[in-house]
Design a protein around this motif. Structure first.
Motif, PDB file in Angstrom:
ATOM      1  N   GLY A   1       0.784  -1.235   0.000  1.00 56.72           N
ATOM      2  CA  GLY A   1       0.000   0.000   0.000  1.00 56.72           C
ATOM      3  C   GLY A   1       0.816   1.285   0.000  1.00 56.72           C
ATOM      4  N   TYR A   2       2.130   1.173  -0.179  1.00 56.27           N
ATOM      5  CA  TYR A   2       2.939   2.391  -0.249  1.00 56.27           C
ATOM      6  C   TYR A   2       2.951   2.890  -1.686  1.00 56.27           C
ATOM      7  CZ  TYR A   2       4.563   0.771   4.282  1.00 56.27           C
ATOM      8  OH  TYR A   2       4.617   0.343   5.572  1.00 56.27           O
ATOM      9  N   THR A   3       2.613   4.142  -1.883  1.00 53.78           N
ATOM     10  CA  THR A   3       2.528   4.651  -3.248  1.00 53.78           C
ATOM     11  C   THR A   3       3.671   5.601  -3.593  1.00 53.78           C
ATOM     12  OG1 THR A   3       0.977   6.282  -2.400  1.00 53.78           O
ATOM     13  CG2 THR A   3       0.038   4.375  -3.508  1.00 53.78           C
ATOM     14  N   VAL A   4       3.989   6.502  -2.662  1.00 56.60           N
ATOM     15  CA  VAL A   4       5.031   7.491  -2.943  1.00 56.60           C
ATOM     16  C   VAL A   4       6.140   7.371  -1.890  1.00 56.60           C
ATOM     17  CG1 VAL A   4       5.471   9.964  -3.213  1.00 56.60           C
ATOM     18  CG2 VAL A   4       3.217   9.041  -3.759  1.00 56.60           C
ATOM     19  N   PRO A   5       7.404   7.346  -2.334  1.00 59.50           N
ATOM     20  CA  PRO A   5       8.483   7.270  -1.347  1.00 59.50           C
ATOM     21  C   PRO A   5       8.575   8.576  -0.541  1.00 59.50           C
ATOM     22  CG  PRO A   5       9.395   7.476  -3.562  1.00 59.50           C
ATOM     23  CD  PRO A   5       7.903   7.344  -3.714  1.00 59.50           C
TER      24      PRO A   5
ATOM     25  N   THR B   1      11.835  11.825  12.953  1.00 65.80           N
ATOM     26  CA  THR B   1      11.152  10.640  13.464  1.00 65.80           C
ATOM     27  C   THR B   1       9.892  10.426  12.627  1.00 65.80           C
ATOM     28  OG1 THR B   1       9.957  12.024  15.044  1.00 65.80           O
ATOM     29  CG2 THR B   1      11.963  10.969  15.837  1.00 65.80           C
ATOM     30  N   GLY B   2       9.604   9.175  12.323  1.00 67.41           N
ATOM     31  CA  GLY B   2       8.384   8.849  11.586  1.00 67.41           C
ATOM     32  C   GLY B   2       8.441   9.121  10.097  1.00 67.41           C
ATOM     33  N   SER B   3       9.649   9.363   9.552  1.00 60.26           N
ATOM     34  CA  SER B   3       9.735   9.733   8.137  1.00 60.26           C
ATOM     35  C   SER B   3      10.042   8.545   7.226  1.00 60.26           C
ATOM     36  CB  SER B   3      10.780  10.830   7.950  1.00 60.26           C
ATOM     37  OG  SER B   3      12.043  10.350   8.342  1.00 60.26           O
TER      38      SER B   3
ATOM     39  N   LYS C   1      12.463   5.906   7.704  1.00 56.69           N
ATOM     40  CA  LYS C   1      13.874   5.548   7.536  1.00 56.69           C
ATOM     41  C   LYS C   1      14.067   4.039   7.369  1.00 56.69           C
ATOM     42  CE  LYS C   1      15.295   7.981  11.210  1.00 56.69           C
ATOM     43  NZ  LYS C   1      14.087   8.759  11.548  1.00 56.69           N
ATOM     44  N   THR C   2      13.227   3.231   8.007  1.00 55.05           N
ATOM     45  CA  THR C   2      13.431   1.779   7.943  1.00 55.05           C
ATOM     46  C   THR C   2      13.413   1.274   6.496  1.00 55.05           C
ATOM     47  OG1 THR C   2      12.103   1.747   9.959  1.00 55.05           O
ATOM     48  CG2 THR C   2      12.774  -0.384   9.064  1.00 55.05           C
ATOM     49  N   LEU C   3      12.374   1.636   5.747  1.00 55.93           N
ATOM     50  CA  LEU C   3      12.308   1.168   4.356  1.00 55.93           C
ATOM     51  C   LEU C   3      13.397   1.817   3.511  1.00 55.93           C
ATOM     52  CD1 LEU C   3       8.466   1.022   3.628  1.00 55.93           C
ATOM     53  CD2 LEU C   3      10.061  -0.911   3.800  1.00 55.93           C
TER      54      LEU C   3
ATOM     55  N   ILE D   1      10.470   3.285  17.968  1.00 57.12           N
ATOM     56  CA  ILE D   1       9.238   2.507  18.010  1.00 57.12           C
ATOM     57  C   ILE D   1       8.128   3.199  17.225  1.00 57.12           C
ATOM     58  CG2 ILE D   1       7.442   1.608  19.558  1.00 57.12           C
ATOM     59  CD1 ILE D   1      10.164   0.116  19.586  1.00 57.12           C
ATOM     60  N   ASP D   2       7.494   2.435  16.335  1.00 52.28           N
ATOM     61  CA  ASP D   2       6.489   2.988  15.433  1.00 52.28           C
ATOM     62  C   ASP D   2       5.106   2.496  15.840  1.00 52.28           C
ATOM     63  OD1 ASP D   2       5.615   4.355  13.069  1.00 52.28           O
ATOM     64  OD2 ASP D   2       5.363   2.406  12.124  1.00 52.28           O
ATOM     65  N   ILE D   3       4.292   3.407  16.342  1.00 50.75           N
ATOM     66  CA  ILE D   3       2.926   3.044  16.717  1.00 50.75           C
ATOM     67  C   ILE D   3       1.997   3.820  15.799  1.00 50.75           C
ATOM     68  CG2 ILE D   3       1.225   2.932  18.568  1.00 50.75           C
ATOM     69  CD1 ILE D   3       3.609   3.156  20.541  1.00 50.75           C
TER      70      ILE D   3
ATOM     71  N   GLY E   1       2.628  11.567  15.767  1.00 56.78           N
ATOM     72  CA  GLY E   1       2.775  12.333  14.525  1.00 56.78           C
ATOM     73  C   GLY E   1       3.635  11.632  13.491  1.00 56.78           C
ATOM     74  N   ARG E   2       3.433  10.326  13.305  1.00 56.64           N
ATOM     75  CA  ARG E   2       4.266   9.575  12.372  1.00 56.64           C
ATOM     76  C   ARG E   2       3.611   9.443  11.011  1.00 56.64           C
ATOM     77  NH1 ARG E   2       8.361   7.627  14.831  1.00 56.64           N
ATOM     78  NH2 ARG E   2       8.783   5.837  13.509  1.00 56.64           N
ATOM     79  N   ALA E   3       4.440   9.295   9.982  1.00 56.34           N
ATOM     80  CA  ALA E   3       3.971   9.118   8.600  1.00 56.34           C
ATOM     81  C   ALA E   3       2.893  10.139   8.238  1.00 56.34           C
ATOM     82  CB  ALA E   3       3.465   7.690   8.391  1.00 56.34           C
TER      83      ALA E   3
HETATM   84  P1  ADP Z   1      11.484   6.365  11.184  1.00 56.62           P
HETATM   85  O1  ADP Z   1      12.405   5.197  11.314  1.00 56.62           O
HETATM   86  O2  ADP Z   1      11.966   7.404  10.242  1.00 56.62           O
HETATM   87  O3  ADP Z   1      11.106   6.960  12.526  1.00 56.62           O
HETATM   88  P2  ADP Z   1       9.632   4.340  10.260  1.00 56.62           P
HETATM   89  O4  ADP Z   1      10.523   3.685   9.279  1.00 56.62           O
HETATM   90  O5  ADP Z   1       9.408   3.640  11.561  1.00 56.62           O
HETATM   91  O6  ADP Z   1      10.116   5.840  10.550  1.00 56.62           O
HETATM   92  O7  ADP Z   1       8.249   4.623   9.502  1.00 56.62           O
HETATM   93  C1  ADP Z   1       7.205   5.340  10.118  1.00 56.62           C
HETATM   94  C2  ADP Z   1       5.871   4.943   9.509  1.00 56.62           C
HETATM   95  O8  ADP Z   1       5.780   5.416   8.172  1.00 56.62           O
HETATM   96  C3  ADP Z   1       5.648   3.450   9.444  1.00 56.62           C
HETATM   97  O9  ADP Z   1       4.382   3.135   9.974  1.00 56.62           O
HETATM   98  C4  ADP Z   1       5.726   3.116   7.969  1.00 56.62           C
HETATM   99  O10 ADP Z   1       4.877   2.053   7.649  1.00 56.62           O
HETATM  100  C5  ADP Z   1       5.273   4.408   7.321  1.00 56.62           C
HETATM  101  N1  ADP Z   1       5.846   4.608   5.967  1.00 56.62           N
HETATM  102  C6  ADP Z   1       7.117   4.350   5.591  1.00 56.62           C
HETATM  103  N2  ADP Z   1       7.306   4.643   4.284  1.00 56.62           N
HETATM  104  C7  ADP Z   1       6.134   5.128   3.815  1.00 56.62           C
HETATM  105  C8  ADP Z   1       5.692   5.612   2.536  1.00 56.62           C
HETATM  106  N3  ADP Z   1       6.515   5.657   1.493  1.00 56.62           N
HETATM  107  N4  ADP Z   1       4.402   6.023   2.432  1.00 56.62           N
HETATM  108  C9  ADP Z   1       3.586   5.968   3.498  1.00 56.62           C
HETATM  109  N5  ADP Z   1       3.920   5.528   4.721  1.00 56.62           N
HETATM  110  C10 ADP Z   1       5.196   5.103   4.906  1.00 56.62           C
END
Ligand code: ADP
Ligand code: MG
Length: 386
Positions: A25-29, A52-54, A56-58, A314-316, A342-344
């Motif tokens: 379900g991810y559409t835009v990086p 935070t929440g941007s 980074k993991t992917l 931690i991502d909630i 305030g994530r994503a």
């Molecule tokens: P960070 O490590 O930067 O704090 P995370 O990798 O934990 O952030 O991701 C935060 C949230 O954003 C997660 O729930 C993830 O599923 C969501 N996310 C990551 N990439 C995208 C994307 N391209 N579009 C929408 N949501 C995304």
């Protein structure tokens, strides 16, 4: 996100990965993903600095899975090619889950494992067979190396998530040992919201000229996290916390304290007043720690009281509220705590309770954070009966 942003398909990832991302379900990086993914695919060392929440993991998981598959990094048995180091077991579990969500959509499976302390080592020793992506906390990894369950001499790619903390004094001894066991020639990816490329320790890990990617918002920009701070006398803190929770009808909130002891105490007090709460911290069992976090995430638990153990990474999803019942010593930890909400691109509110004694330290925190929060008086609020 703007409609004209670069799509995932323009970043150089394999069709299999693109299909998997789209299934998820991810559409835009996100901006860090747009910049980090091509750099990692290019084989560069990367210092990735993003809020935070941007996402980074992917931004490291996707390109490293691409490299692993494309370059056929099938290391000798028990010699992992990809190592991801994280500071806590909660984060190890979360990061491995993200890898597996992506891998589920691939035809060529990749074997991953998360290892951390506090649980029996035997299943981890047995499970290490054939692992290609190992997510680990440093202490347990060293134990596994001592028992010859895993070797680092074939590591091709190293990720340090929450890199500034991994290179901090607290992990130095373990990190020195681990780095000495890896080949010098390898790709290094360092990610954090609070990483400064001036940190000396970084040169110890990143041997090649790294690509520094920084996509943090300017400090004074309006962020999606609304912050408020309340001046509360020490003896009114407990009732004020209950007042905050009740008056905002909070159904899911993470409360931070400065010690495990206070975390237990605060959770007990809330429960006595009929508010569903639990404490989690380094002194709890592994099962209790993972369960408490899972219950907060799923909405089964209303209030989770914790220490800075949970301030990092931690991502909630949708977590609407964070409360700082006590200030952290380090301003960096404050940024990470607040960043649990305030994530994503969703909004969130972070409330901080400040006693008169805390005020000078709160000034220091705000200065470091580059953001000023009005301190609201609370003396007029009637806390009888909360
Ligand atoms: P960070 O490590 O930067 O704090 P995370 O990798 O934990 O952030 O991701 C935060 C949230 O954003 C997660 O729930 C993830 O599923 C969501 N996310 C990551 N990439 C995208 C994307 N391209 N579009 C929408 N949501 C995304
Ligand atoms: Mg993270």
């Amino acid at each position: 996100m703007e409609a004209n942003a670069t799509p995932f398909s323009a970043l150089g990832l394999s069709d299999a990965l693109l299909k998997s991302i789209s299934t998820l379900g991810y559409t835009v990086p996100t901006p860090i993903q747009q910049q980090a993914i091509p750099a990692v695919l290019f084989g560069k060392d990367v210092l990735g600095i993003a809020d935070t929440g941007s996402g980074k993991t992917l931004s490291y998981a996707l390109p490293l899975l691409h490299l692993l598959q494309e370059q056929n990094w099938n290391a000798r048995n028990r010699h992992v090619p990809v190592l991801v180091l994280v500071p806590t077991r909660e984060l190890a579990v979360q990061v491995e889950t993200v890898f597996n969500e992506v891998i589920t959509g691939l035809t060529d499976r990749v074997k991953t494992m998360a290892v951390f302390g506090g649980v029996s080592i035997n299943p981890q020793m047995i499970g290490m067979q054939g692992v290609q992506v190992l997510v680990a906390t440093p202490g347990r990894l060293l134990d596994l190396i001592d028992s010859k369950a895993v070797h680092l001499s074939d590591v091709k790619l190293l990720v340090l998530d929450e890199a500034d903390q991994m290179l901090n004094l607290g992990f130095k001894e373990e990190m020195d040992k681990l780095l000495a066991l890896m080949p010098r020639k390898r790709q290094n990816l360092l990610f954090s919201a609070t990483l400064s490329n001036a940190v000396n320790e970084i040169t110890q890990v990143v041997l090649h000229k790294p690509e520094v990617i920084q996509v943090t918002t300017a400090p004074q920009d309006i962020t999606l996290i609304q912050q408020r701070a309340f001046r509360v006398d020490q003896e009114r803190k407990g009732p004020f916390l209950r007042y905050l929770i009740q008056s905002h009808a909070m159904q899911q909130v993470l409360v931070f304290t400065a010690s495990s002891h206070t975390a237990d105490h605060v959770a007990d007090k809330l429960k006595k007043h009929g508010i569903d709460a639990r404490a989690t911290h380094g002194k709890k069992s592994n099962h209790a720690r993972l369960q408490a976090l899972a219950d907060l995430k799923s909405g089964r638990l209303r209030v989770l009281v914790t220490t800075d153990l949970l301030s990092r990474g931690i991502d909630i999803e949708f977590l609407p509220y964070v409360i700082n019942y006590e200030l952290p010593r380090s301003p960096k930890d404050f940024v990470h705590r607040v960043g649990r909400t305030g994530r994503a691109e969703r909004s969130g509110e972070a409330f901080t309770i400040v006693t008169p004694e805390d005020q000078p330290h709160f000034k220091v925190i705000q200065k470091k954070m580059g953001r000023w929060v009005t301190l609201e008086g609370t003396d007029d609020i009637d806390l009888q009966g909360v």
